[in-house]
Design an enzyme around this catalytic site. Structure first.
Site, PDB file in Angstrom:
ATOM      1  N   GLU A 103       0.885  -1.170   0.130  1.00  0.00           N
ATOM      2  CA  GLU A 103       0.093   0.062  -0.122  1.00  0.00           C
ATOM      3  C   GLU A 103       0.943   1.323   0.124  1.00  0.00           C
ATOM      4  O   GLU A 103       1.872   1.233   0.700  1.00  0.00           O
ATOM      5  CB  GLU A 103      -0.763  -0.216   1.381  1.00  0.00           C
TER       6      GLU A 103
ATOM      7  N   LYS B 127      -9.409   1.867  -2.600  1.00  0.00           N
ATOM      8  CA  LYS B 127      -9.779   1.244  -1.062  1.00  0.00           C
ATOM      9  C   LYS B 127     -11.094   1.586  -0.604  1.00  0.00           C
ATOM     10  O   LYS B 127     -11.227   2.733  -0.548  1.00  0.00           O
ATOM     11  CB  LYS B 127      -8.645   1.526  -0.285  1.00  0.00           C
TER      12      LYS B 127
ATOM     13  N   CYS C 222      -5.113  -3.497   2.639  1.00  0.00           N
ATOM     14  CA  CYS C 222      -4.972  -3.346   4.151  1.00  0.00           C
ATOM     15  C   CYS C 222      -6.190  -3.505   4.895  1.00  0.00           C
ATOM     16  O   CYS C 222      -6.583  -4.527   5.245  1.00  0.00           O
ATOM     17  CB  CYS C 222      -4.402  -1.781   4.477  1.00  0.00           C
TER      18      CYS C 222
HETATM   19  N1  CDV Z   1      -3.407   1.328   6.468  1.00  0.00           N
HETATM   20  C1  CDV Z   1      -4.327   0.584   7.144  1.00  0.00           C
HETATM   21  O1  CDV Z   1      -5.594   0.405   6.511  1.00  0.00           O
HETATM   22  N2  CDV Z   1      -4.035   0.146   8.476  1.00  0.00           N
HETATM   23  C2  CDV Z   1      -5.197  -0.295   9.514  1.00  0.00           C
HETATM   24  C3  CDV Z   1      -4.719   0.027  10.759  1.00  0.00           C
HETATM   25  C4  CDV Z   1      -4.911   1.603  10.990  1.00  0.00           C
HETATM   26  C5  CDV Z   1      -5.655  -0.458  11.846  1.00  0.00           C
HETATM   27  C6  CDV Z   1      -5.057  -1.659   9.373  1.00  0.00           C
HETATM   28  O2  CDV Z   1      -5.932  -2.312   9.111  1.00  0.00           O
HETATM   29  O3  CDV Z   1      -3.981  -2.514   9.306  1.00  0.00           O
END
Ligand code: CDV
Length: 318
Positions: A48, A125, A170
């Site tokens: 990411e 996203k 993520c």
């Molecule tokens: N970049 C992210 O989406 N990070 C989130 C953190 C902030 C909880 C994750 O789910 O890893």
């Protein structure tokens, strides 16, 4: 037994500091891509926001200081070389970056590029964590809700490079709907770029649970949807802010087949047999035979959790 081997690589990145240039990030991506190709990969997955530091941790006023972190075109002058090298090496890749569209929209985006260097898929996203307001007393910010709009193109898979490939980013991995919507498109590989801080600013969580929950989501997503998951971290101490790392390739059995050993730039590789997913799809997770969507209505009707259905006047009994 039929085998469908697919060389699958994940390229973890160590920290990209705020002062680091695009050119230095791209040079590191080129080195990782070259290594992945030399190990037989047909696809290499990058993290990411791979071209810059994880800037949502900083409060930035609107203007050039913020816009600096976004790509206005892809490929652009500094990223074109990635596409050319991919074509020369005959390898596809996924790349995460901040996207600023001609209409001024901002997304946390990942693209799928095939082995001819063509963009064949784009994912913006959807599950944006964090907050939009400034929290001056917090140790750091998580301003994805300020810097990005919710992705407007859904969860999609594409037929590319003799496979069906879906993407997510993520925080998406923590929501089972992500993998199910991709599984319902018969995705065989789901790629994920991620940057997960070791410290959660919203609740205190024992450090070992950060990695446990990360792996739990990927392994369950892979198993319950009969697909390979390839997850690439941005890892280590980025300008003093630590990210967990833990890049992995997970089989449709839910087993981890490769895992990064460092918090630096590192390639992991698996000669993934896509036929393993076929067998899970035909047997235990034959969706067409066993799913009961008529009983899943709440998933679309409710966003937040509400009252138990059994509390209705009928007691839930019909
Ligand atoms: N970049 C992210 O989406 N990070 C989130 C953190 C902030 C909880 C994750 O789910 O890893």
């Amino acid at each position: 037994m039929i085998r469908r081997p697919f060389g699958l690589a994940v390229a973890q990145m160590g920290p990209v500091h705020r002062a680091d240039s695009r050119a230095s990030a791209v040079a590191r991506l080129l080195a990782l891509m070259t290594e992945a190709a030399s190990r037989g990969a047909r696809l290499v997955v990058f993290p990411e926001l791979a071209l810059t530091t994880f800037f949502p941790r900083y409060w930035l006023e609107d203007g050039e200081a913020l816009d600096h972190f976004y790509e206005r075109e892809m490929p652009g002058p500094e990223t074109r070389v990635l596409f050319e090298r991919a074509r020369d090496l005959g390898i596809g890749f996924t790349l995460g970056f901040a996207e600023l569209t001609p209409r001024g929209e901002r997304f946390n985006t990942q693209i799928l590029v095939d082995a001819q260097g063509r963009i064949v898929g784009r994912y913006r996203k959807i599950h944006l964590p964090g907050h939009a307001d400034h929290k001056p007393t917090a140790p750091f910010q998580h301003l994805e809700k300020r810097y990005f709009q919710v992705g407007n193109e859904g969860f999609r898979a594409w037929s590319a490079m003799d496979a069906r490939i879906g993407m997510c980013i993520c925080n998406d991995r923590r929501w089972p709907e992500t993998f199910r919507v991709l599984g319902l498109q018969s995705a065989e590989i789901v790629t994920l770029g991620f940057s997960t801080p070791s410290v959660n600013i919203h609740w205190s969580e024992p450090p070992h649970l950060r990695m446990f929950h990360h792996l739990l989501t990927l392994q369950s997503g892979a198993y319950q949807n009969a697909l390979w998951v390839a997850a690439a971290a941005k890892a280590g101490l980025e300008d003093g802010f630590h990210m967990i790392g833990g890049s992995v390739i997970v089989s449709p059995s839910g087993e981890i087949m490769a895992q990064s050993q460092s918090e630096d730039d590192e390639v992991i590789f698996v000669n993934a047999d896509l036929a393993v997913g076929d067998r899970f799809r035909q047997n235990v997770f034959n969706f067409a035979a066993h799913r009961r969507p008529e009983h899943y209505g709440l998933i679309l009707e409710r966003t937040g959790a509400g009252a138990p259905l059994g509390d209705a006047p009928s007691g839930g009994a019909s």
